[in-house]
Scaffold this motif. Structure first.
Motif, PDB file in Angstrom:
ATOM      1  N   PRO A 112      20.009  66.683 -56.204  1.00 24.85           N
ATOM      2  CA  PRO A 112      18.718  66.018 -56.460  1.00 24.85           C
ATOM      3  C   PRO A 112      18.698  65.201 -57.743  1.00 24.85           C
ATOM      4  O   PRO A 112      17.913  64.256 -57.865  1.00 24.85           O
ATOM      5  CB  PRO A 112      17.731  67.194 -56.542  1.00 24.85           C
ATOM      6  CG  PRO A 112      18.364  68.278 -55.742  1.00 24.85           C
ATOM      7  CD  PRO A 112      19.834  68.129 -56.002  1.00 24.85           C
ATOM      8  N   ASN A 113      19.561  65.552 -58.704  1.00 23.25           N
ATOM      9  CA  ASN A 113      19.626  64.772 -59.941  1.00 23.25           C
ATOM     10  C   ASN A 113      20.233  63.395 -59.702  1.00 23.25           C
ATOM     11  O   ASN A 113      19.968  62.450 -60.453  1.00 23.25           O
ATOM     12  CB  ASN A 113      20.456  65.519 -60.988  1.00 23.25           C
ATOM     13  CG  ASN A 113      19.816  66.831 -61.402  1.00 23.25           C
ATOM     14  OD1 ASN A 113      18.611  66.905 -61.567  1.00 23.25           O
ATOM     15  ND2 ASN A 113      20.621  67.865 -61.563  1.00 23.25           N
ATOM     16  N   TRP A 115      20.197  61.887 -56.439  1.00 23.61           N
ATOM     17  CA  TRP A 115      19.390  61.169 -55.447  1.00 23.61           C
ATOM     18  C   TRP A 115      18.266  62.083 -54.966  1.00 23.61           C
ATOM     19  O   TRP A 115      18.485  62.994 -54.179  1.00 23.61           O
ATOM     20  CB  TRP A 115      20.269  60.733 -54.272  1.00 23.61           C
ATOM     21  CG  TRP A 115      19.574  59.820 -53.315  1.00 23.61           C
ATOM     22  CD1 TRP A 115      18.391  59.162 -53.510  1.00 23.61           C
ATOM     23  CD2 TRP A 115      20.002  59.467 -51.998  1.00 23.61           C
ATOM     24  NE1 TRP A 115      18.058  58.416 -52.419  1.00 23.61           N
ATOM     25  CE2 TRP A 115      19.029  58.573 -51.468  1.00 23.61           C
ATOM     26  CE3 TRP A 115      21.107  59.790 -51.227  1.00 23.61           C
ATOM     27  CZ2 TRP A 115      19.135  58.032 -50.198  1.00 23.61           C
ATOM     28  CZ3 TRP A 115      21.218  59.244 -49.962  1.00 23.61           C
ATOM     29  CH2 TRP A 115      20.247  58.378 -49.457  1.00 23.61           C
ATOM     30  N   GLY A 116      17.082  61.834 -55.446  1.00 24.71           N
ATOM     31  CA  GLY A 116      15.936  62.623 -55.038  1.00 24.71           C
ATOM     32  C   GLY A 116      15.377  62.142 -53.708  1.00 24.71           C
ATOM     33  O   GLY A 116      15.172  60.940 -53.509  1.00 24.71           O
ATOM     34  N   THR A 118      12.547  63.727 -52.180  1.00 22.98           N
ATOM     35  CA  THR A 118      11.095  63.858 -52.294  1.00 22.98           C
ATOM     36  C   THR A 118      10.753  63.952 -53.779  1.00 22.98           C
ATOM     37  O   THR A 118      11.622  63.848 -54.638  1.00 22.98           O
ATOM     38  CB  THR A 118      10.593  65.122 -51.559  1.00 22.98           C
ATOM     39  OG1 THR A 118      11.070  66.288 -52.245  1.00 22.98           O
ATOM     40  CG2 THR A 118      11.091  65.147 -50.126  1.00 22.98           C
ATOM     41  N   LYS A 119       9.523  64.166 -54.078  1.00 18.78           N
ATOM     42  CA  LYS A 119       9.113  64.308 -55.468  1.00 18.78           C
ATOM     43  C   LYS A 119       9.182  65.754 -55.944  1.00 18.78           C
ATOM     44  O   LYS A 119       8.852  66.046 -57.091  1.00 18.78           O
ATOM     45  CB  LYS A 119       7.684  63.775 -55.644  1.00 18.78           C
ATOM     46  CG  LYS A 119       7.564  62.269 -55.396  1.00 18.78           C
ATOM     47  CD  LYS A 119       6.150  61.783 -55.644  1.00 18.78           C
ATOM     48  CE  LYS A 119       6.051  60.278 -55.423  1.00 18.78           C
ATOM     49  NZ  LYS A 119       4.676  59.765 -55.660  1.00 18.78           N
ATOM     50  N   ASP A 120       9.603  66.628 -55.055  1.00 15.78           N
ATOM     51  CA  ASP A 120       9.714  68.049 -55.380  1.00 15.78           C
ATOM     52  C   ASP A 120      11.195  68.429 -55.403  1.00 15.78           C
ATOM     53  O   ASP A 120      11.870  68.405 -54.367  1.00 15.78           O
ATOM     54  CB  ASP A 120       8.966  68.887 -54.345  1.00 15.78           C
ATOM     55  CG  ASP A 120       8.814  70.342 -54.772  1.00 15.78           C
ATOM     56  OD1 ASP A 120       9.701  70.838 -55.492  1.00 15.78           O
ATOM     57  OD2 ASP A 120       7.813  70.971 -54.378  1.00 15.78           O
ATOM     58  N   THR A 121      11.715  68.780 -56.582  1.00 10.85           N
ATOM     59  CA  THR A 121      13.139  69.110 -56.696  1.00 10.85           C
ATOM     60  C   THR A 121      13.498  70.382 -55.934  1.00 10.85           C
ATOM     61  O   THR A 121      14.638  70.526 -55.473  1.00 10.85           O
ATOM     62  CB  THR A 121      13.531  69.282 -58.177  1.00 10.85           C
ATOM     63  OG1 THR A 121      12.681  70.271 -58.782  1.00 10.85           O
ATOM     64  CG2 THR A 121      13.385  67.972 -58.931  1.00 10.85           C
ATOM     65  N   ASP A 124      13.974  69.318 -52.403  1.00 14.50           N
ATOM     66  CA  ASP A 124      15.223  68.552 -52.340  1.00 14.50           C
ATOM     67  C   ASP A 124      16.435  69.474 -52.351  1.00 14.50           C
ATOM     68  O   ASP A 124      17.398  69.270 -51.602  1.00 14.50           O
ATOM     69  CB  ASP A 124      15.308  67.581 -53.516  1.00 14.50           C
ATOM     70  CG  ASP A 124      14.367  66.399 -53.358  1.00 14.50           C
ATOM     71  OD1 ASP A 124      13.825  66.224 -52.247  1.00 14.50           O
ATOM     72  OD2 ASP A 124      14.172  65.663 -54.337  1.00 14.50           O
TER      73      ASP A 124
END
Length: 207
Positions: A112-113, A115-116, A118-121, A124
């Motif tokens: 996720p760092n 390529w995210g 969604t807005k929620d890690t 992700d």
């Protein structure tokens, strides 16, 4: 077995190196350092020694009992088919599941760092963890030879990256006060060093 599903020596080595220089190293390195502190290099040597003895044993056992069963076959040969060997084999499978979960968790934490989705890690991370398990399962089901080919290229890339880190790290040691962190006075207790080594062995176990 058809030749398309056979693994060559180069493929086997690539898979082994890929297992160690991959999720294992990146997943357990931080934990190992937190356990062993300045004695982390010694913990690496300890884990490497155990891995060397283990791999030698596997080579000899594989030559004596050439079978697809691998460790399961070796345990059955040594202790016979019974409750004890069955329990050990089940424990082995559970340990493999835990190890694969560790790799998937590490990948899900790092991805996720880069390529995210969604807005929620957290979401992700779960998406990436599930995706990598499904993808790996599909590739293994499709052809083990494909796994070897993929690892052959991936290992080269990963080794080049790690060699770059080694070169930068070695250069940074000269004239740096942080080298004192490796002093014996900075080592943790022998038990912590061994524990750190066992954590690192999880990475070496990929081979």
């Amino acid at each position: 077995m058809s030749t398309s599903n056979q693994v060559t020596l180069k493929d086997a080595i690539s898979i082994g190196i890929g297992g160690m220089v991959g999720g294992g190293i990146f997943a357990v390195l931080g934990l190992a350092v937190s356990l062993a502190q300045g004695g982390t290099p010694l913990a690496f040597l300890f884990a490497g020694g155990i891995a060397l003895l283990t791999s030698y044993s596997y080579v000899k056992l594989s030559m004596t009992f050439p079978d697809r069963g691998g460790t399961v076959k070796f345990i059955n040969q040594g202790f016979g088919k019974g409750t004890f060997s069955g329990g050990i084999n089940n424990l082995l499978w559970v340990s493999y599941i835990i190890m694969l979960s560790l790799y998937a968790s590490a990948f899900g934490s790092y991805a996720p760092n880069l390529w995210g989705l969604t807005k929620d890690t957290v979401i992700d991370s779960h998406i990436y963890q599930s995706a990598v398990v499904i993808l790996a399962t599909f590739i293994n089901y499709y052809s083990i030879r494909v796994v070897g080919k993929i690892e052959s290229y991936a290992v080269i890339i990963k080794l080049l990256i790690l060699l770059g880190f080694v070169a930068i790290g070695a250069y940074g040691l000269f004239g740096n006060d942080h080298i004192t962190q490796l002093a014996i006075s900075s080592w943790e207790s022998p038990l912590s060093l061994v524990t750190g080594g066992m954590v690192i062995f999880v990475a070496y176990e990929g081979f």
